[in-house]
Design an enzyme around this catalytic site. Structure first.
Site, PDB file in Angstrom:
ATOM      1  N   HIS A   1      24.658  37.046  56.629  1.00 17.63           N
ATOM      2  CA  HIS A   1      23.345  36.550  57.046  1.00 17.63           C
ATOM      3  C   HIS A   1      22.634  37.601  57.884  1.00 17.63           C
ATOM      4  O   HIS A   1      23.061  37.929  58.997  1.00 17.63           O
ATOM      5  CB  HIS A   1      23.557  35.253  57.850  1.00 17.63           C
ATOM      6  CG  HIS A   1      22.293  34.505  58.158  1.00 17.63           C
ATOM      7  ND1 HIS A   1      22.297  33.335  58.893  1.00 17.63           N
ATOM      8  CD2 HIS A   1      21.007  34.739  57.827  1.00 17.63           C
ATOM      9  CE1 HIS A   1      21.061  32.888  59.008  1.00 17.63           C
ATOM     10  NE2 HIS A   1      20.257  33.727  58.372  1.00 17.63           N
TER      11      HIS A   1
ATOM     12  N   HIS B   1      25.413  38.857  60.731  1.00 15.64           N
ATOM     13  CA  HIS B   1      26.689  38.196  60.982  1.00 15.64           C
ATOM     14  C   HIS B   1      27.152  37.524  59.702  1.00 15.64           C
ATOM     15  O   HIS B   1      26.464  37.547  58.672  1.00 15.64           O
ATOM     16  CB  HIS B   1      26.559  37.166  62.118  1.00 15.64           C
ATOM     17  CG  HIS B   1      25.684  36.001  61.777  1.00 15.64           C
ATOM     18  ND1 HIS B   1      24.309  36.039  61.893  1.00 15.64           N
ATOM     19  CD2 HIS B   1      25.985  34.761  61.315  1.00 15.64           C
ATOM     20  CE1 HIS B   1      23.797  34.874  61.525  1.00 15.64           C
ATOM     21  NE2 HIS B   1      24.793  34.086  61.162  1.00 15.64           N
TER      22      HIS B   1
ATOM     23  N   ASP C   1      28.832  33.828  58.082  1.00 13.63           N
ATOM     24  CA  ASP C   1      29.013  32.396  58.329  1.00 13.63           C
ATOM     25  C   ASP C   1      30.151  31.874  57.453  1.00 13.63           C
ATOM     26  O   ASP C   1      30.053  31.904  56.222  1.00 13.63           O
ATOM     27  CB  ASP C   1      27.734  31.617  58.007  1.00 13.63           C
ATOM     28  CG  ASP C   1      26.609  31.927  58.979  1.00 13.63           C
ATOM     29  OD1 ASP C   1      26.825  31.748  60.187  1.00 13.63           O
ATOM     30  OD2 ASP C   1      25.533  32.355  58.526  1.00 13.63           O
TER      31      ASP C   1
ATOM     32  N   LYS D   1      42.942  42.693  26.388  1.00 16.46           N
ATOM     33  CA  LYS D   1      42.597  41.566  25.510  1.00 16.46           C
ATOM     34  C   LYS D   1      42.873  40.275  26.279  1.00 16.46           C
ATOM     35  O   LYS D   1      44.014  39.960  26.594  1.00 16.46           O
ATOM     36  CB  LYS D   1      43.413  41.596  24.223  1.00 16.46           C
ATOM     37  CG  LYS D   1      42.972  40.523  23.223  1.00 16.46           C
ATOM     38  CD  LYS D   1      43.785  40.579  21.947  1.00 16.46           C
ATOM     39  CE  LYS D   1      43.194  39.647  20.899  1.00 16.46           C
ATOM     40  NZ  LYS D   1      43.090  38.260  21.368  1.00 16.46           N
TER      41      LYS D   1
ATOM     42  N   ASP E   1      43.122  36.294  26.848  1.00 14.49           N
ATOM     43  CA  ASP E   1      43.463  35.124  26.050  1.00 14.49           C
ATOM     44  C   ASP E   1      42.567  33.974  26.484  1.00 14.49           C
ATOM     45  O   ASP E   1      42.955  33.117  27.279  1.00 14.49           O
ATOM     46  CB  ASP E   1      44.941  34.779  26.256  1.00 14.49           C
ATOM     47  CG  ASP E   1      45.464  33.860  25.165  1.00 14.49           C
ATOM     48  OD1 ASP E   1      44.735  33.647  24.180  1.00 14.49           O
ATOM     49  OD2 ASP E   1      46.594  33.366  25.308  1.00 14.49           O
TER      50      ASP E   1
ATOM     51  N   GLU F   1      48.325  39.548  26.600  1.00 10.89           N
ATOM     52  CA  GLU F   1      48.409  39.414  25.143  1.00 10.89           C
ATOM     53  C   GLU F   1      48.366  40.760  24.440  1.00 10.89           C
ATOM     54  O   GLU F   1      48.979  40.940  23.382  1.00 10.89           O
ATOM     55  CB  GLU F   1      47.272  38.513  24.660  1.00 10.89           C
ATOM     56  CG  GLU F   1      47.363  38.150  23.203  1.00 10.89           C
ATOM     57  CD  GLU F   1      46.227  37.249  22.756  1.00 10.89           C
ATOM     58  OE1 GLU F   1      46.250  36.800  21.606  1.00 10.89           O
ATOM     59  OE2 GLU F   1      45.310  37.005  23.559  1.00 10.89           O
TER      60      GLU F   1
END
Length: 832
Positions: A40, A46, A48, A233, A235, A378
């Site tokens: 923020h 700061h 939050d 790849k 899945d 995979e």
């Protein structure tokens, strides 16, 4: 306090119509809890931190931001509660408004309290786990002594702790990819992306196809080549996302609209600060190890009810891995070389978040393939670096998939639908050490001759009974035979079934009994003696109750002596331990998951947890040796589920927890007696025990005859009747500060996976009190809770001879009759 009242301070500080901030109204039905960290740029920059809590967001302003370094104790100033809609809030709050400045969603995800969060907020120490895109692992919020609003945010020492600082995290938003400064100035990377596109010499014409066809890959063995790049790849589900004038549509590989199925992906795509683009990628749901889980994704894909989808997007969120950009602004990029498209895509996306850029490795395809297979993925996809995007299968994209192979016993077969005299599929099984378990069926990979021979052999074999837990399907023909086959498959699902199996051939070198499930061995022919059930006790002389002088040996001795009374309440129930290795004044921790070194004679049951999104190995204590084993682990209180392993969705009791928290104990007695009188009036059996702390548990037997929701509603109805009778001393407000010295009637423990302290369980309090079953004639103003301790409990039970609570395990009420009687009691004349 009603939720709207808790937002009063929030709304008083803001003016509707002058700020884009939400003003509340959302609710949630998910069991998982969300968190958000917003960066923020107000008067001072700061962070939050906001944690979802009872339908709101509890908020702390952290000036220096969260740090992964446990030695950094970050000041966290408690601020007003925020509405749930703030989880997605990212915008510029205009000048002149409270908190004016740019705010980005710096991180978000799920949080899990590791101890009672209500108690943590009240006492000023909140221990929790974060599962965000940036923040992960265990954290603590500790209130300082200087002010009720001043807390410290500290990273706990765990494998995810580092010696870094807040600045080590990516600075951009996890939903838009913008920094605070970029959001404030209205800048984004559009001009940079356009410059990159213009270098590719693509025509400036808008891509107008409503349902773009995806580019598909052919199969290939592993290879390396400097003119190719290699990606993981995934899945998952292939999705092409299109954003046009703020409207987002998600298309499946077949052109179906998946926007409503994956709203978290659609929302993330919509948040990207660009008006028009089309991207290609894969939607994935991760398992606990961080790997893609197709089974979990399938569960998401089958949901259609909005309520179910909203719950799943929070509890099993999908991640969208993006690997191509087909269009941006007024440019159709399909003719641009792949490396240009990927460069534009990387600029388009946040560093981390729901949308992830799919990284690639240049030239070293073999090395990447081997590493992916080692990780349990995979395989990989190889792409020619200078290739265009075409909406069909192409030699420029190649998929390289690892195979998983195993041997399986043939347990039967199915027939082809169109030809009952031909083999359709083989029914497969593997041995778990006791019996064959069904693991699925394989119907592809056969030649015509193999189908003919296998069908003839199986037809000639003797019929058999189906294996345990096999699905009931009239098309399944179970057989006794000695056939073994080898098959390849993609994975085993969470149900233990093979995904996409393909027949490879017969294995006549292996008997069926040697086809074993992963991690199991066949039962040997030789009968061995059962392992000795003996607990190696440790640190017996360690003092656990310093004021009373009670040692660990006293705790173990108590559980040994009370075993006959406590074990019926533990049998067949998931158990959660609360361990105090250094006694009641030392640090403690909850333990749901049983460690791997537990003796094999202690029963462990693996259950899927919706809250954590993973499987948990629960202790189930059914004999004295197992009880002493957990006692030796410094487990003081033993917390049990209300339901049993065979019927987890239906509780054995409904509990009303009478919690004084500042109210006179005499009021607890009054309300308990009122509940007893009400139950007697409507002919509902009812029982009572001490909590072992400051309250009483009034319990109604259900014996699995009702769902948790029905039990909770019935308990709440009883509580509301008592509230009408004793509103000056009773309340159903969860927030302690809203109770105003009244006894809280808690019915929320009636839920799947919710816990109560087991009868006869010890509590980590002075004098070592226990949760003691009572007779109703003992529930008077003379009742002394401190008289039931590890030193007195057994002698009391011996004197009583029978347990006044035991019938809770066998009795049941007729809920519909009880509800009708309750209605007649409240409204005897039937008036509206």
């Amino acid at each position: 306090m009603p939720k709207d009242d808790q937002l009063q301070t929030y709304r008083e500080k803001r003016s509707a119509g002058h700020t884009p901030e939400p003003f509340g109204g959302s609710t949630t039905t998910a069991s998982a809890l969300a968190f958000v960290v917003q960066k923020h740029g107000a008067r001072r920059m700061h962070y939050d931190l906001r944690l979802e809590f009872d339908g709101l967001l509890k908020s702390w302003a952290v000036p220096k931001g969260p740090s992964p370094n446990p030695s950094h104790k970050r000041l966290a100033v408690r601020t007003e509660d925020h509405p749930l809609e703030y989880l997605d809030f990212e915008d510029v709050i205009p000048d002149g408004n409270y908190g004016a400045g740019a705010m980005i969603v710096w991180d978000r995800g799920l949080w899990r309290p590791l101890k009672d969060p209500l108690e943590g907020l009240e006492k000023g120490k909140l221990l929790f786990e974060l599962q965000g895109h940036k923040l992960r692992g265990r954290w603590t919020l500790v209130r300082t002594k200087r002010s009720d609003n001043e807390w410290l945010l500290i990273k706990e020492q765990d494998p995810l702790a580092t010696d870094g600082a807040t600045e080590d995290y990516p600075t951009d938003s996890v939903i838009s990819g913008l920094t605070v400064e970029a959001l404030k100035s209205g800048e984004n990377k559009k001009e940079q992306i356009l410059q990159l596109i213009e270098q590719a010499n693509v025509p400036r014409r808008r891509k107008t196809r409503a349902t773009p066809k995806p580019m598909l890959a052919k199969t290939s063995p592993p290879f390396s080549d400097p003119s190719w790049c290699f990606e993981i790849k995934y899945d998952g589900y292939r999705i092409i996302a299109e954003k046009e004038a703020g409207r987002v549509t998600l298309f499946s590989r077949n052109g179906n609209d998946l926007t409503a199925t994956f709203p978290e992906i659609a929302s993330a795509v919509a948040t990207l600060p660009y008006e028009r683009f089309i991207v290609d990628g894969e939607a994935v749901v991760h398992d606990q190890a961080g790997l893609p889980s197709f089974g979990a994704l399938q569960k998401r894909g089958l949901l259609t009810r909005t309520l179910d989808v909203d719950r799943a997007r929070k509890e099993r969120p999908a991640t969208y891995y993006l690997f191509d950009c087909l269009a941006f602004d007024d440019y159709d990029l399909r003719a641009a070389p792949l490396h240009r498209r990927k460069a534009a895509l990387e600029m388009l996306l946040p560093s981390v978040g729901t949308l992830r850029y799919s990284e690639h490795l240049d030239k070293n395809g073999v090395q990447m393939f081997e590493r992916c297979i080692e990780m349990g993925l995979e395989g990989i996809v190889a792409k020619r670096c200078n290739s265009a995007y075409v909406g069909r299968r192409s030699d420029d994209w190649l998929k390289i998939v690892g195979e998983r192979r195993d041997e399986f016993a043939v347990l039967g077969f199915t027939r082809l639908r169109k030809n009952a005299s031909a083999l359709g599929a083989l029914l497969l099984g593997q041995h778990d050490g006791h019996a064959f378990q069904f693991v699925g069926r394989v119907g592809s990979g056969f030649s015509d001759e193999e189908r003919r021979v296998l069908f003839a052999d199986l037809n000639a074999a003797r019929n058999a009974e189906p294996p345990p837990l096999a699905p009931h399907d009239p098309s399944f023909v179970w057989k006794n035979c000695d056939l073994v086959i080898e098959a390849k498959f993609k994975e085993r699902t969470a149900d233990g079934l093979l995904r996409a199996p393909v027949y490879l051939g017969l294995r006549d070198d292996k008997p069926p009994e040697e086809c074993t499930l992963p991690g199991s061995l066949p039962e040997p022919d030789v009968v061995h003696e059962k392992p000795e059930r003996r607990v190696q006790f440790t640190n017996r002389d360690k003092v656990f109750w310093p004021e009373d002088g009670f040692k660990k040996s006293d705790l173990i001795g108590y559980y040994e002596k009370i075993g006959d009374w406590i074990l019926p309440y533990l049998a067949d129930r998931p158990l959660v331990l609360d361990r105090y290795p250094d006694g009641i004044e030392g640090k403690s921790f909850y333990q749901k998951d049983a460690p791997g070194h537990v003796p094999d004679w202690v029963r462990i049951e693996t259950l899927w947890s919706e809250g954590t999104g993973r499987e948990i190995r629960y202790f189930v204590i059914e004999d004295l040796e197992s009880l002493l084993y957990v006692a030796n682990s410094a487990a003081i209180p033993l917390h049990v589920w209300a339901s049993r392993i065979g019927n987890l969705q239906r509780p054995d009791w409904c509990v009303l927890d009478l919690d004084p928290k500042g109210a006179p104990f005499a009021d607890v007695i009054t309300i308990a007696r009122a509940l007893h009188k009400l139950c007697e009036a409507i002919a509902v059996p009812n029982f009572v025990k001490t909590s072992g702390s400051t309250g009483l548990h009034v319990m109604i037997p259900m014996s699995g005859a009702a769902t948790f929701e029905q039990a909770r509603i019935f308990g709440e109805l009883l509580a509301r009747v008592i509230l009408m009778q004793h509103q000056e001393i009773a309340t159903i407000e969860r927030i302690v500060s809203a109770r105003q010295g009244r006894v809280y009637i808690d019915t929320l423990q009636n839920g799947h996976g919710r816990l109560i302290v087991a009868p006869f369980s010890v509590r980590p309090l002075p004098c070592a009190p226990v949760s003691m079953p009572l007779t109703w004639n003992q529930v008077t103003k003379r009742l002394d809770m401190t008289s039931y301790t590890i030193k007195t409990a057994r002698s009391r039970m011996v004197k009583l001879k029978s347990d006044p609570l035991r019938a809770i395990l066998s009795q049941a009420i007729d809920l519909s009759t009880a509800l009708q009687r309750l209605q007649n009691f409240v409204n005897p004349e039937g008036h509206e």
